[in-house]
Write a protein that holds these residues in place. Structure first.
Motif, PDB file in Angstrom:
ATOM      1  N   LYS A   1      -6.075   8.059  -7.415  1.00 29.46           N
ATOM      2  CA  LYS A   1      -6.067   9.009  -6.295  1.00 29.46           C
ATOM      3  C   LYS A   1      -7.418   9.669  -6.104  1.00 29.46           C
ATOM      4  N   GLN A   2      -8.413   9.259  -6.847  1.00 23.61           N
ATOM      5  CA  GLN A   2      -9.683   9.995  -6.878  1.00 23.61           C
ATOM      6  C   GLN A   2     -10.798   9.206  -6.220  1.00 23.61           C
ATOM      7  N   ALA A   3     -11.689   9.947  -5.551  1.00 26.92           N
ATOM      8  CA  ALA A   3     -12.696   9.338  -4.685  1.00 26.92           C
ATOM      9  C   ALA A   3     -13.580   8.342  -5.407  1.00 26.92           C
ATOM     10  N   GLN A   4     -13.909   8.573  -6.682  1.00 18.87           N
ATOM     11  CA  GLN A   4     -14.814   7.670  -7.373  1.00 18.87           C
ATOM     12  C   GLN A   4     -14.191   6.297  -7.603  1.00 18.87           C
ATOM     13  N   TYR A   5     -12.862   6.192  -7.452  1.00 20.01           N
ATOM     14  CA  TYR A   5     -12.177   4.919  -7.613  1.00 20.01           C
ATOM     15  C   TYR A   5     -11.652   4.351  -6.299  1.00 20.01           C
ATOM     16  N   CYS A   6     -11.263   5.226  -5.368  1.00 18.66           N
ATOM     17  CA  CYS A   6     -10.634   4.724  -4.148  1.00 18.66           C
ATOM     18  C   CYS A   6     -11.342   5.174  -2.879  1.00 18.66           C
ATOM     19  N   GLY A   7     -12.568   5.679  -2.996  1.00 18.01           N
ATOM     20  CA  GLY A   7     -13.316   6.071  -1.804  1.00 18.01           C
ATOM     21  C   GLY A   7     -12.637   7.216  -1.083  1.00 18.01           C
ATOM     22  N   LYS A   8     -12.287   6.998   0.169  1.00 15.26           N
ATOM     23  CA  LYS A   8     -11.608   8.033   0.944  1.00 15.26           C
ATOM     24  C   LYS A   8     -10.121   8.116   0.617  1.00 15.26           C
ATOM     25  N   CYS A   9      -9.628   7.163  -0.180  1.00 14.14           N
ATOM     26  CA  CYS A   9      -8.221   7.181  -0.624  1.00 14.14           C
ATOM     27  C   CYS A   9      -7.268   7.299   0.556  1.00 14.14           C
ATOM     28  N   ASN A  10      -7.558   6.572   1.605  1.00 12.80           N
ATOM     29  CA  ASN A  10      -6.791   6.684   2.839  1.00 12.80           C
ATOM     30  C   ASN A  10      -5.986   5.409   3.044  1.00 12.80           C
ATOM     31  N   PHE A  11      -4.683   5.501   2.794  1.00 16.86           N
ATOM     32  CA  PHE A  11      -3.820   4.329   2.898  1.00 16.86           C
ATOM     33  C   PHE A  11      -2.706   4.512   3.932  1.00 16.86           C
ATOM     34  N   GLU A  12      -2.861   5.472   4.817  1.00 14.31           N
ATOM     35  CA  GLU A  12      -1.770   5.831   5.720  1.00 14.31           C
ATOM     36  C   GLU A  12      -1.303   4.672   6.600  1.00 14.31           C
ATOM     37  N   GLN A  13      -2.241   4.058   7.297  1.00  9.67           N
ATOM     38  CA  GLN A  13      -1.847   3.003   8.229  1.00  9.67           C
ATOM     39  C   GLN A  13      -1.270   1.802   7.492  1.00  9.67           C
TER      40      GLN A  13
ATOM     41  N   GLY B   1       0.791  -1.235   0.000  1.00  7.02           N
ATOM     42  CA  GLY B   1       0.000   0.000   0.000  1.00  7.02           C
ATOM     43  C   GLY B   1       0.813   1.270   0.000  1.00  7.02           C
ATOM     44  N   LEU B   2       0.185   2.325  -0.457  1.00  9.22           N
ATOM     45  CA  LEU B   2       0.776   3.661  -0.457  1.00  9.22           C
ATOM     46  C   LEU B   2      -0.054   4.590   0.396  1.00  9.22           C
ATOM     47  N   THR B   3       0.584   5.319   1.293  1.00 10.91           N
ATOM     48  CA  THR B   3      -0.128   6.332   2.041  1.00 10.91           C
ATOM     49  C   THR B   3       0.465   7.681   1.730  1.00 10.91           C
ATOM     50  N   ARG B   4      -0.288   8.709   2.010  1.00 11.92           N
ATOM     51  CA  ARG B   4       0.180  10.062   1.736  1.00 11.92           C
ATOM     52  C   ARG B   4       0.116  10.936   2.957  1.00 11.92           C
ATOM     53  N   ASN B   5      -0.288  10.399   4.060  1.00  8.30           N
ATOM     54  CA  ASN B   5      -0.326  11.127   5.315  1.00  8.30           C
ATOM     55  C   ASN B   5       0.139  10.197   6.421  1.00  8.30           C
TER      56      ASN B   5
END
Length: 959
Positions: free
Chosen positions: A930-942, A16-20
């Motif tokens: 990176k866009q909500a319509q494909y990845c929802g909240k796009c949250n991969f941090e953890q 996975g990739l996170t950005r935060n």
């Protein structure tokens, strides 16, 4: 720098990739964004915002009054267009109103209602296709109920200025020689009547005859004059507006405010939308009486009032149906450099491009048919779109929009796309994307004196669509792709992201990068030999703007970071309050003077929020007379360059934060700092041992000087804790040679000191700070020649000196370790590295696949490059574009992936992309992941933090 391809270092980690999050820290706002500099330069050839039309797509013919067609004149209306792309756009517009397909033709100038005006001897009825030939003028002289299919204006279509008028039409196309007029400067529409233009609801999307989705609205290549009755657009009451108020007063009467007018009172809360739209009951000179008391208080930090906007105009252009975006009309002024003048009009429920989804550009295949899905969310269908594209000239009068209203657009409001536009004293309300947008960085003109209220935005990251040049979608009052447009005297309330954004990253159209024309500015020092200036290097003047109730106040991105010659930009007289993150955020900004900024925090701050500051590459910033209150941190000062704060009033949990330098020869000078005795836990916070994200511990030993002038005029040098001789920087972990040693012992043994110098023995603690200070002569404030050299020479290096401080070795016996090597003046602290970087691919790309229909658009691979320096995990954002893809006979595409390690050396990793119909079909939108319509909240941090830690299990936590 070498390409590493040794068979051992080829490793792909598909996790996975996170950005935060904790591991990447400030990746969204800082570290992650550095990839954007490379991304935009590489991706310009992949995606262009203009449309493509096959050569065989032809114009209609010119019709004769007797009904015949003049085939010799085919394409005449577009012949003046100088290049093929523009010719094709004109062709697409003219095909909507193809000659010889009209049902009603004007025979002479006259009223619309007069039978003698028409060849057919009667006014057009429902479904009519109308043409007004060149040389004729037809006047809308009353309110008509017929729903006209389309009107082609080769002559002039005008509205009566002294009669109530309305017309409902699907599409109007004004050709280059035509004109549309709803009042003039000398004869505006009388305040006693209303003139209406309503765009009939589109009942279906005609993909065969309108593949580029232009129909529905006004497309003009000719002159536009729209002038309603004079009206003050917005005004500031004499006292604050508090809950329960139903009567207020101005200093003098507002022009033409009347009973029945709808007002907009902007909410100032950063927690909730508190906008209110009361109706005027009566106007008694300066006194205004509302139909109901205000529900909320609308407060400012200085006790004055917020401005109140008037949403009512007597020239009204709107969509018949607003609920379905596809049914709406839009307005596009096509490729005109001048000739549009709008004053006192209302534009409501216009535009159908949706900010919630990535934009698309209609594309035709080899047979001339629309590629399915490429028009799902067509770019450029906005409320007021000045679609000039390029060629803006300062010596030509601008298009003008003033004293008008734009309300209820699903993407952008007033858009300057490559032109010269003056937008002043307008009121915009409920625009989902950007209320005012300068689109491609070549624009000139001004956004001044406007009131922009409420945007909802996309809910996505600022860089989520940057590679397809879909910017301004987060929800902003003002978005500028360069500093060529002056932004002054505006108010912005209630925006989902930054109320004002200047985003200097490269932009591309038609496969070509855009540049600012140096002839349009007085300062041409950064122009190239062709008279072009990079969109990031145009001088910025941003002044007297206000923002409240938004996530961020002002954001300036990538400004003069690589400008070849020093030239100072100016940000001044800015007031920001009730923002939930930053008042002024300046990442990747150099050579800028910031003065007279007043910043007041909101109600929902995180500990990492600050009032004013940048990121790891901000440098050469001067702050004068700045105020910051109620933030977790007031000022975050640059980590490189020559920087100064001269005059500050600060009342925050931490007032000034200064991290260790990340480029040699930084200077910070602090003067005239006023801090009340109450309200701050820490005055100066010197964040010690701030190792760059590439693990370069050696950077901590580079020269770094910080000075403070106290209220008595004495000059002190400030020191980090690590510069005190008894400090133990690596007590239990860190470089083996330094572990357990004091800073004094490190200096004595190896000849190096943190920041280039130890604190003197007489240094004393600075009250309410973790710094120590020692008195020095004022002469120390003068930058040295070396400091000036570094400050005046721009660098895009995220990790300066990485190639000198970190070196790779192929010695099979050597071990990865920090060591001291001989140097010309003092030993060099160097990390000898044997580990290989790991590429960790974004989770939505981990299948490494592409749809067959998308091969033509190229591919983007994104992830994180992770490595080890000592016991530290290092991370760098990674993006590589592949504009040309060549499938083999087995449905695979070879990718030659290259990525750097912390030393800057490149690793080559061959990968294979599978062509399969099971892949996401995303068209040109190669940033879909990176866009909500494909990845929802796009949250991969953890997930990201966990997987990187697992990949480097030998790392010492917290180092």
């Amino acid at each position: 720098m070498r390409i590493r391809d040794d068979g051992i270092s080829r490793e792909l980690v598909v996790i996975g990739l996170t950005r935060n999050g904790h591991l990447l820290g400030k990746t969204m706002r800082t570290g992650f964004s550095i990839a954007l500099l490379l991304v935009v330069a590489l991706s310009g050839v992949l995606w262009a915002a203009n449309m493509s039309i096959p050569d065989g797509h032809q114009l209609g013919h010119l019709a004769l009054l007797n009904g015949g067609c003049d085939t010799r004149a085919s394409g005449h209306a577009a012949d003046h267009v100088p290049d093929l792309a523009r010719h094709r756009e004109h062709s697409a517009a003219l095909d909507l109103v193809a000659l010889c397909s009209e049902t009603d033709i004007a025979a002479s100038s006259g009223d619309w209602s007069a039978p003698s005006t028409w060849v057919q001897g009667k006014p057009p009825a429902d479904g009519a296709k109308v043409r007004i030939p060149s040389g004729l003028t037809v006047k809308i002289d009353k309110e008509f109920t017929a729903k006209i299919d389309w009107i082609r204006v080769d002559g002039a279509l005008v509205w009566s200025t002294d009669q109530a008028t309305s017309v409902k039409v699907g599409t109007i196309v004004v050709t280059p020689d035509g004109a549309l007029e709803m009042g003039t400067v000398d004869h505006p529409v009388s305040k006693t009547v209303v003139a209406k233009l309503t765009f009939a609801a589109r009942t279906f999307r005609d993909r065969e005859h309108d593949p580029f989705d232009m129909a529905g609205g006004l497309i003009s290549m000719g002159a536009i004059r729209i002038h309603g009755a004079e009206k003050t657009a917005w005004k500031i009451p004499q006292s604050q507006l508090v809950a329960g108020v139903a009567v207020f007063q101005f200093d003098r009467p507002a022009s033409n405010w009347s009973a029945g007018d709808e007002l907009i009172v902007p909410g100032t809360s950063d927690l909730n939308s508190e906008d209110e739209t009361p109706i005027i009951v009566s106007v008694e000179g300066e006194r205004i009486v509302l139909d109901r008391p205000l529900k909320y208080s609308h407060l400012t930090p200085d006790g004055t009032s917020v401005p109140i906007g008037n949403l009512t105009r007597n020239v009204r252009v709107s969509s018949e149906a607003a609920a379905s975006f596809s049914a709406r009309g839009h307005i596009m002024f096509l490729h005109q450099q001048t000739g549009v003048n709008i004053d006192g009009a209302e534009f409501r429920d216009l535009g159908r491009t949706d900010t919630k989804r990535a934009q698309t550009a209609p594309d035709l295949d080899e047979t001339g048919k629309l590629v399915p899905g490429s028009d799902d969310n067509t770019i450029g269908r906005y409320a007021l779109h000045f679609h000039v594209v390029s060629g803006a000239r300062i010596d030509i009068p601008p298009h003008v929009v003033r004293n008008s209203v734009a309300r209820g657009s699903p993407k952008h409001g007033i858009v300057n796309h490559g032109g010269h536009l003056l937008a002043e004293n307008n009121v915009t309300f409920a625009i989902a994307g950007s209320h005012f947008l300068a689109e491609n960085g070549t624009e000139i003109g001004s956004f001044r004196g406007n009131l922009a209220i409420r945007s909802t935005g996309s809910g996505e990251d600022i860089v989520s669509r940057m590679g397809i040049f879909d910017n301004g979608h987060q929800g902003h009052g003002f978005w500028m792709q360069s500093a060529g447009v002056r932004v002054t005297d505006n108010w912005a309330f209630g925006h989902a992201a930054g109320a004002y954004v200047v985003f200097g990253y490269s932009f591309a159209e038609g496969g070509n990068r855009t540049y600012f024309n140096a002839r349009n500015t007085d300062n041409r020092v950064n122009a190239d030999v062709d008279g072009r200036i990079s969109t990031s290097d145009v001088d910025l003047y941003f002044a007297r703007n206000h923002a409240a109730g938004s996530t961020d106040g002002v954001e300036i991105w990538n400004h003069k970071l690589l400008a070849p010659h020093p030239s100072q930009s100016l940000i001044e007289d800015i007031t920001v309050w009730n923002v939930s993150r930053h008042a002024l955020f300046i990442p990747y900004v150099r050579d800028t003077l910031i003065r007279n900024v007043y910043a007041y925090g909101g109600e929902r701050h995180m500990d990492t929020d600050f009032a004013i500051g940048g990121n790891s590459q901000t440098e050469n910033i001067t702050f004068q007379n700045v105020t910051a209150e109620r933030f977790p941190t007031g000022l975050v000062l640059p980590r490189r360059g020559i920087n100064a704060v001269d005059g500050a009033f600060l009342r925050n949990r931490t007032n000034i934060m200064i991290e260790s330098a990340n480029r040699p020869f930084r200077v910070v000078t602090l003067r005239n700092i006023h801090v009340p005795s109450e309200g701050a836990t820490t005055n100066f916070d010197l964040k010690d041992m701030a190792v760059p994200a590439n693990g370069d511990v050696a950077m901590l030993f580079e020269n770094d000087r910080i000075f403070w002038n106290d209220s008595a005029g004495k000059t002190f040098r400030l020191y980090f804790g690590s510069q005190n001789e008894n400090f133990v920087p690596f007590a239990n972990s860190g470089p083996t040679d330094l572990k357990g040693l004091t800073s004094g012992e490190i200096k004595a043994r190896f000849g190096v000191a943190f920041g280039g110098q130890l604190a003197p023995a007489d240094a004393k603690p600075l009250p309410r700070s973790n710094a120590t200070m020692a008195l020095v002569d004022a002469d120390n404030l003068t930058p040295t020649s070396k400091e000036m050299e570094f400050a005046q020479n721009p660098s895009n290096e995220l990790y300066p000196l990485a190639g000198q401080h970190i070196v790779n070795t192929e010695d099979q016996v050597a071990k990865s370790r920090w060591m001291f090597a001989p140097g010309s003046e003092q030993p060099n602290f160097v990390f000898v590295k044997k580990t290989s970087p790991k590429l960790i691919v974004h989770p939505l790309l981990r299948k490494l696949e592409i749809h067959p229909d998308d091969v033509r658009y190229g591919y983007r691979l994104e992830g994180i490059v992770a490595d080890m320096v000592g016991n530290r995990i290092t991370t760098m954002a990674f993006i590589q574009d592949f504009p040309v893809l060549r499938p083999d006979g087995q449905g695979h595409i070879a990718l030659d992936v290259k990525f750097p390690d912390p030393a800057g050396d490149m690793t080559s990793l061959p990968l294979s992309l599978t062509v399969t119909k099971q892949a996401v079909r995303r068209g040109r939108n190669y940033e879909f992941y990176k866009q909500a319509q494909y990845c929802g909240k796009c949250n991969f941090e953890q997930e990201m933090e966990r997987d990187i830690r697992a990949t480097f299990a030998q790392a010492t936590s917290g180092e």
